[in-house]
Scaffold this active site. Structure first.
Site, PDB file in Angstrom:
ATOM      1  CB  ILE A   1      37.335  45.311  67.693  1.00 31.64           C
ATOM      2  CG1 ILE A   1      37.406  45.597  69.199  1.00 31.64           C
ATOM      3  CG2 ILE A   1      36.544  46.377  66.949  1.00 31.64           C
ATOM      4  CD1 ILE A   1      38.360  46.710  69.560  1.00 31.64           C
ATOM      5  CB  CYS A   2      34.335  42.523  63.539  1.00 29.73           C
ATOM      6  SG  CYS A   2      34.067  42.333  61.771  1.00 29.73           S
TER       7      CYS A   2
END
Length: 153
Positions: free
Chosen positions: A91-92
């Site tokens: 996840i960014c």
């Protein structure tokens, strides 16, 4: 406060009350927890889907962010399609970055932030370069430095 003491307090709170759409799946130790989240609105991209999150805590938690990734399981077979979620579950999100993390955050606030991130999504796509990133990345999520589009240059 040690990571174990902080996580014990968080676990007690989660066992007493969880926000809508968030479920505690497993917290057998104070190193790895599994949580399920659902998007509560009527977003057609995620309607009826549940997604599993894996939290990995270091001994420096809550000073250091947990590693949080989407994973698959028999009951949660998909990684959500989102422009900030790679197909391997990384996840960014600035909240999970070294610079964006604050010890005031906790498992519940991370889950709610991810619910919100999915709720507001209108694009059924992966981040640019997803295939190359997934193929070549060998780093742990906490060791990746993402560039956030809202950063000032």
């Amino acid at each position: 406060m040690s990571a174990t003491r902080r996580l014990q307090k968080e676990l007690l709170k989660l066992q007493e009350h969880l926000p809508p759409g968030i479920s505690l799946v497993q917290a057998d130790n104070f190193e790895t927890w599994l949580m399920d989240i659902k998007v509560l609105d009527d977003n057609p991209l995620y309607r009826g889907d549940t997604y599993r999150l894996k939290f990995h805590f270091s001994s420096s938690y809550p000073i250091e962010a947990p590693e949080v990734t989407f994973i698959t399981s028999p009951t949660t077979p998909k990684i959500p399609m989102h422009p900030h979620v790679y197909s391997n579950g990384i996840i960014c999100l600035d909240l999970l970055d070294r610079q964006g993390w604050s010890p005031v955050h906790n498992v519940e606030s991370v889950c709610m932030s991810l619910q919100s991130m999915l709720t507001g999504n209108e694009k059924n796509e992966r981040p640019p370069g997803d295939a190359d990133f997934v193929k070549s990345n060998r780093r742990r999520p906490r060791d990746i430095s993402f560039y956030f589009h809202d950063e000032k240059v």
